[in-house]
Each structure stands twice: as structure tokens, then as C-alpha cells.
Design a protein around this motif. Structure first.
Motif, PDB file in Angstrom:
ATOM      1  N   ARG A 121      65.736  20.015   1.185  1.00  0.00           N
ATOM      2  CA  ARG A 121      66.204  21.357   0.879  1.00  0.00           C
ATOM      3  C   ARG A 121      66.225  22.204   2.156  1.00  0.00           C
ATOM      4  NH1 ARG A 121      66.756  22.037  -4.416  1.00  0.00           N
ATOM      5  NH2 ARG A 121      65.565  20.681  -5.842  1.00  0.00           N
ATOM      6  N   HIS A 122      66.997  23.280   2.124  1.00  0.00           N
ATOM      7  CA  HIS A 122      67.182  24.128   3.314  1.00  0.00           C
ATOM      8  C   HIS A 122      65.839  24.585   3.878  1.00  0.00           C
ATOM      9  CE1 HIS A 122      69.750  27.132   5.599  1.00  0.00           C
ATOM     10  NE2 HIS A 122      68.518  27.530   5.852  1.00  0.00           N
ATOM     11  N   THR A 123      64.939  25.034   2.998  1.00  0.00           N
ATOM     12  CA  THR A 123      63.673  25.618   3.468  1.00  0.00           C
ATOM     13  C   THR A 123      62.507  24.637   3.420  1.00  0.00           C
ATOM     14  OG1 THR A 123      63.270  26.472   1.233  1.00  0.00           O
ATOM     15  CG2 THR A 123      64.370  27.943   2.801  1.00  0.00           C
ATOM     16  N   ALA A 124      62.773  23.378   3.127  1.00  0.00           N
ATOM     17  CA  ALA A 124      61.688  22.385   3.136  1.00  0.00           C
ATOM     18  C   ALA A 124      61.131  22.229   4.546  1.00  0.00           C
ATOM     19  CB  ALA A 124      62.207  21.040   2.625  1.00  0.00           C
ATOM     20  N   LEU A 125      59.878  21.839   4.648  1.00  0.00           N
ATOM     21  CA  LEU A 125      59.253  21.588   5.945  1.00  0.00           C
ATOM     22  C   LEU A 125      59.279  20.088   6.233  1.00  0.00           C
ATOM     23  CD1 LEU A 125      56.173  23.985   5.820  1.00  0.00           C
ATOM     24  CD2 LEU A 125      58.416  24.362   6.882  1.00  0.00           C
ATOM     25  N   VAL A 126      59.822  19.735   7.388  1.00  0.00           N
ATOM     26  CA  VAL A 126      60.050  18.331   7.738  1.00  0.00           C
ATOM     27  C   VAL A 126      59.540  18.083   9.151  1.00  0.00           C
ATOM     28  CG1 VAL A 126      61.789  16.518   8.025  1.00  0.00           C
ATOM     29  CG2 VAL A 126      62.120  18.296   6.287  1.00  0.00           C
ATOM     30  N   GLY A 127      58.985  16.899   9.382  1.00  0.00           N
ATOM     31  CA  GLY A 127      58.617  16.521  10.749  1.00  0.00           C
ATOM     32  C   GLY A 127      57.135  16.327  10.934  1.00  0.00           C
ATOM     33  N   SER A 128      56.553  17.138  11.823  1.00  0.00           N
ATOM     34  CA  SER A 128      55.152  16.990  12.212  1.00  0.00           C
ATOM     35  C   SER A 128      54.884  15.572  12.698  1.00  0.00           C
ATOM     36  CB  SER A 128      54.210  17.340  11.054  1.00  0.00           C
ATOM     37  OG  SER A 128      52.867  17.366  11.494  1.00  0.00           O
ATOM     38  N   ILE A 129      55.694  15.141  13.654  1.00  0.00           N
ATOM     39  CA  ILE A 129      55.563  13.786  14.196  1.00  0.00           C
ATOM     40  C   ILE A 129      54.404  13.777  15.185  1.00  0.00           C
ATOM     41  CG2 ILE A 129      56.709  11.982  15.536  1.00  0.00           C
ATOM     42  CD1 ILE A 129      59.370  13.110  14.388  1.00  0.00           C
ATOM     43  N   GLY A 130      53.314  13.214  14.760  1.00  0.00           N
ATOM     44  CA  GLY A 130      52.126  13.182  15.593  1.00  0.00           C
ATOM     45  C   GLY A 130      50.952  12.627  14.817  1.00  0.00           C
ATOM     46  N   GLN A 175      66.391  12.924  22.578  1.00  0.00           N
ATOM     47  CA  GLN A 175      66.360  13.326  21.175  1.00  0.00           C
ATOM     48  C   GLN A 175      64.964  13.169  20.592  1.00  0.00           C
ATOM     49  OE1 GLN A 175      69.524  10.611  20.055  1.00  0.00           O
ATOM     50  NE2 GLN A 175      70.843  12.320  19.453  1.00  0.00           N
ATOM     51  N   LEU A 176      64.301  12.085  20.956  1.00  0.00           N
ATOM     52  CA  LEU A 176      62.952  11.849  20.452  1.00  0.00           C
ATOM     53  C   LEU A 176      61.985  12.904  20.975  1.00  0.00           C
ATOM     54  CD1 LEU A 176      61.034  10.036  18.825  1.00  0.00           C
ATOM     55  CD2 LEU A 176      60.706   8.673  20.907  1.00  0.00           C
ATOM     56  N   ALA A 177      62.096  13.229  22.254  1.00  0.00           N
ATOM     57  CA  ALA A 177      61.198  14.230  22.851  1.00  0.00           C
ATOM     58  C   ALA A 177      61.356  15.592  22.191  1.00  0.00           C
ATOM     59  CB  ALA A 177      61.457  14.335  24.352  1.00  0.00           C
ATOM     60  N   ALA A 178      62.542  15.895  21.706  1.00  0.00           N
ATOM     61  CA  ALA A 178      62.808  17.208  21.103  1.00  0.00           C
ATOM     62  C   ALA A 178      62.143  17.377  19.740  1.00  0.00           C
ATOM     63  CB  ALA A 178      64.317  17.425  20.962  1.00  0.00           C
ATOM     64  N   VAL A 179      61.803  16.268  19.076  1.00  0.00           N
ATOM     65  CA  VAL A 179      61.252  16.390  17.725  1.00  0.00           C
ATOM     66  C   VAL A 179      59.822  15.889  17.608  1.00  0.00           C
ATOM     67  CG1 VAL A 179      63.540  16.158  16.687  1.00  0.00           C
ATOM     68  CG2 VAL A 179      62.128  14.114  17.002  1.00  0.00           C
ATOM     69  N   ALA A 180      59.304  15.221  18.651  1.00  0.00           N
ATOM     70  CA  ALA A 180      58.033  14.502  18.521  1.00  0.00           C
ATOM     71  C   ALA A 180      56.856  15.230  19.150  1.00  0.00           C
ATOM     72  CB  ALA A 180      58.169  13.110  19.130  1.00  0.00           C
ATOM     73  N   ASP A 181      56.894  16.569  19.174  1.00  0.00           N
ATOM     74  CA  ASP A 181      55.766  17.308  19.745  1.00  0.00           C
ATOM     75  C   ASP A 181      54.831  17.851  18.675  1.00  0.00           C
ATOM     76  OD1 ASP A 181      57.340  19.259  18.663  1.00  0.00           O
ATOM     77  OD2 ASP A 181      57.569  20.438  20.504  1.00  0.00           O
ATOM     78  N   GLY A 182      54.968  17.364  17.444  1.00  0.00           N
ATOM     79  CA  GLY A 182      54.024  17.727  16.388  1.00  0.00           C
ATOM     80  C   GLY A 182      54.443  18.874  15.504  1.00  0.00           C
ATOM     81  N   ARG A 183      55.479  19.587  15.872  1.00  0.00           N
ATOM     82  CA  ARG A 183      55.872  20.755  15.076  1.00  0.00           C
ATOM     83  C   ARG A 183      56.632  20.334  13.820  1.00  0.00           C
ATOM     84  NH1 ARG A 183      60.188  23.656  18.978  1.00  0.00           N
ATOM     85  NH2 ARG A 183      59.074  22.443  20.569  1.00  0.00           N
ATOM     86  N   VAL A 184      56.711  21.260  12.858  1.00  0.00           N
ATOM     87  CA  VAL A 184      57.538  21.045  11.676  1.00  0.00           C
ATOM     88  C   VAL A 184      58.817  21.866  11.818  1.00  0.00           C
ATOM     89  CG1 VAL A 184      55.640  20.512  10.105  1.00  0.00           C
ATOM     90  CG2 VAL A 184      56.352  22.891  10.404  1.00  0.00           C
ATOM     91  N   PHE A 185      59.836  21.436  11.085  1.00  0.00           N
ATOM     92  CA  PHE A 185      61.128  22.099  11.083  1.00  0.00           C
ATOM     93  C   PHE A 185      61.543  22.378   9.648  1.00  0.00           C
ATOM     94  CE2 PHE A 185      60.831  19.123  14.614  1.00  0.00           C
ATOM     95  CZ  PHE A 185      61.164  19.907  15.714  1.00  0.00           C
ATOM     96  N   THR A 186      62.405  23.368   9.476  1.00  0.00           N
ATOM     97  CA  THR A 186      62.993  23.554   8.158  1.00  0.00           C
ATOM     98  C   THR A 186      64.003  22.436   7.917  1.00  0.00           C
ATOM     99  OG1 THR A 186      64.842  24.905   8.929  1.00  0.00           O
ATOM    100  CG2 THR A 186      62.768  26.055   8.388  1.00  0.00           C
ATOM    101  N   GLY A 187      64.388  22.250   6.675  1.00  0.00           N
ATOM    102  CA  GLY A 187      65.397  21.246   6.384  1.00  0.00           C
ATOM    103  C   GLY A 187      66.683  21.504   7.140  1.00  0.00           C
TER     104      GLY A 187
END
Length: 320
Positions: free
Chosen positions: A137-146, A216-228
């Protein structure tokens, strides 16, 4: 007046009729229990084609019941595709790996799609990557790669109250850090190497499943979450939407028949009062003592077969 022989014959006939009805009653109740238990547990009932809905929610531990559930869905001829609804902040790294592996095996058997509802972070995102396609969903929280290891340290508090923990151990790094003494540089370095190795595994999985290059991996793999919405731009997910959109994708891209019912599958409760237990009680009530004992012994034998033998547990810091 009926003779004694006639009365005896009549009583025997009545007992035979009663026994016949008791047998019919027992069989009817057993059939109802079996069908009801299969329906409640989401087991395969012939002729009921559907899309199976499976939830990955709460703390992910890779428990055996969830793994068994995914295996049963894969073996079901009635489940034509699988909708995995993800709503979890994550869990243990090994538990998330186990769910991911189970979903990859399931995806090899039938089409799968993940729909992240409110949150699919860390271990839950690992699980979502086990499916063929990820929606959010648009406002879902996704990621937190860590990978995170947390542990409390009470050393100063114990000094204040005058308590000291004594221990005898085989080597300095055994059970370290333990929270009762200052963490040594060696213990911290050893734990950091474990975290780093798990983190590298996590990133490698993301690189493989999402087809990332280094940037691309470095941009998402710093532990943060993103919205959908942000996750879509970063290719962490494939498409925006919820469960209905995910099912529509299965219909349009995986050959799933339109308008199939979406049916909930749940892990078995593991209660001792399962089909055999109920049947044993009913047999006893209806007067079938030998059958009741046989069913009870069968239920105990099945319970024993579920044990995995000796367990070796390390009650250490939790991983998320």
C-alpha cells in the motif's frame, strides 16, 4: 404373557438395534469432526478451487506450525495460487530465512504474491521476497534492510547495589556479552562479526531477488524504512496496491481463473484436543471402550512422533 425366551429374544434384538444406532451416531460424529477440522485448518477439500490466503504477521520466528502450513498449501490441489499477506516488523534472522525458504519452495509449486499491508520490514521483507511479486500500500512501511542485536547491560547498577555475578566458563568469549559486566572489546568485535555476516547475507538476498547493482543496493540497505510509494521507486516492491490488486495480478499474469474465492489458511493450533482426541471421548461416551482406548493410544503416538529429539538452546541476545 410373553415367555422368558421371548423376552430374552426381544432384549437381544433391542440391544442389537441400539448398538447399530450407536455405531451410526459414532460414524456421523467422526465424519463431522474430520470435515470440520479440515475446513478450519484450511486443508484440501476436493472440488473447492480457490486462492489460498496466508498471513505472515507478528514476530517472525520460523515456527514449525507456519512451515507446515506453507507445506500443506503447496500440496493442496484445491489451492491454485497463494496470496501472502504481510504485516510484521520482522523477527529473528534464522526464522525469517526459514519462512523465505518455505515460500520459495511453495513458489516452485504454484503462483505466489505478497501484499504488504501496514508494515513489511526487516525479516518480514525477507519473507515477502520469497514470493513471485510484491505489492504494498502507498503508506505501508517497507525495508529496514539490516541486522540488529540488542542486549541490556546492568554492570553499573549491580555495582551500585553491591551485587557481583560470579561465573566459571571455558573461554573468555563464552556467553559474552552477558549484561552483568562491561562488554570487552573482544566480545564486541566477535558479536559485530556475527552481525556483519548476517547483514551480508541479507544484502546478497536483496541483490539477487531485486536485481540490484551496487549503487541501487547501497541506496536501500542502510537500515531505514520507506513508504510503499518510495519503495516502488526504489524497486523494493513491484507494484502499489492491496490484496485485490494482488489477486488481479495472479489472474492476469499467472493463469489463475477469475473470481476464484480467496480462502483463509491457518496454522493448526497444536491442541491435544484434535480429531483423535475428540473421537476417543465420543467413543467412550457411546460405550465403545476398546475403540476409545485405541484412539487415545494413536493420538499419543502421533504426539510423540512430532518431537525432534534433544534440544540445545542458547538463551542469548535477540536478533531482529
Amino acid at each position: 404373557m410373553a415367555t422368558d425366551a421371548e423376552q430374552l429374544a426381544e432384549r437381544r434384538s433391542l440391544r442389537r438395534r441400539l448398538s447399530g444406532w450407536r455405531i451410526v451416531a459414532l460414524l456421523a460424529v467422526l465424519a463431522a469432526i474430520v470435515v470440520g477440522s479440515f475446513w478450519a485448518a484450511g486443508d484440501d477439500i476436493p472440488g473447492t478451487a480457490h486462492v489460498a490466503r496466508v498471513h505472515v504477521s507478528g514476530l517472525i520466528t520460523g515456527d514449525r506450525k507456519t512451515i507446515e502450513l506453507l507445506k500443506r498449501v503447496g500440496e493442496s490441489a484445491a489451492a491454485k495460487a497463494v496470496l501472502v499477506v504481510v504485516d510484521s516488523p520482522g523477527g529473528t534472522t534464522t526464522g525469517s530465512e526459514a519462512i523465505y525458504d518455505a515460500l520459495r519452495r511453495l513458489s516452485a509449486q504454484k503462483p505466489t504474491v505478497a501484499a504488504i499491508d501496514s508494515i513489511g520490514a526487516s525479516g518480514a521483507y525477507i519473507a515477502a521476497m520469497g514470493t513471485d511479486r510484491i505489492f504494498a500500500r502507498h503508506t505501508a512501511l517497507v525495508g529496514s534492510i539490516g541486522v540488529l542485536v540488542q542486549f541490556p547491560n546492568f554492570a553499573r547498577l549491580l555495582d551500585i547495589v553491591g551485587v557481583k555475578m560470579e561465573e566459571v566458563k571455558s573461554s573468555p568469549l563464552k556467553a559474552a556479552p552477558n549484561g552483568f559486566e562491561p562488554t570487552s572489546p573482544e566480545a564486541r568485535a566477535a558479536l559485530a562479526s556475527v552481525v556483519s555476516d548476517s547483514y551480508d547475507w541479507f544484502k546478497g538476498l536483496v541483490r539477487q531477488r531485486r536485481h540490484y547493482d551496487d549503487a541501487q543496493l547501497a541506496a536501500v540497505a542502510d537500515g531505514r524504512v520507506f513508504t510503499g510509494h518510495q519503495a516502488l521507486a526504489l524497486k523494493l516492491i513491484d507494484q502499489m496496491g492491496g490484496e485485490r490488486d494482488a489477486v488481479a495480478w495472479l489472474e492476469a499474469n499467472r493463469g489463475v481463473a477469475k473470481d476464484l474465492p480467496v480462502r483463509e489458511w491457518r496454522a493448526r493450533s497444536g491442541s491435544r484436543f484434535d480429531v483423535l482426541t475428540y473421537a476417543s471421548h465420543i467413543a467412550a461416551v457411546l460405550g465403545f471402550g476398546d475403540l476409545a482406548n485405541t484412539l487415545a493410544r494413536s493420538e499419543l503416538a502421533i504426539d510423540a512422533s512430532r518431537l525432534d529429539g534433544m534440544l540445545a538452546l542458547w538463551h542469548g541476545p535477540s536478533e531482529k
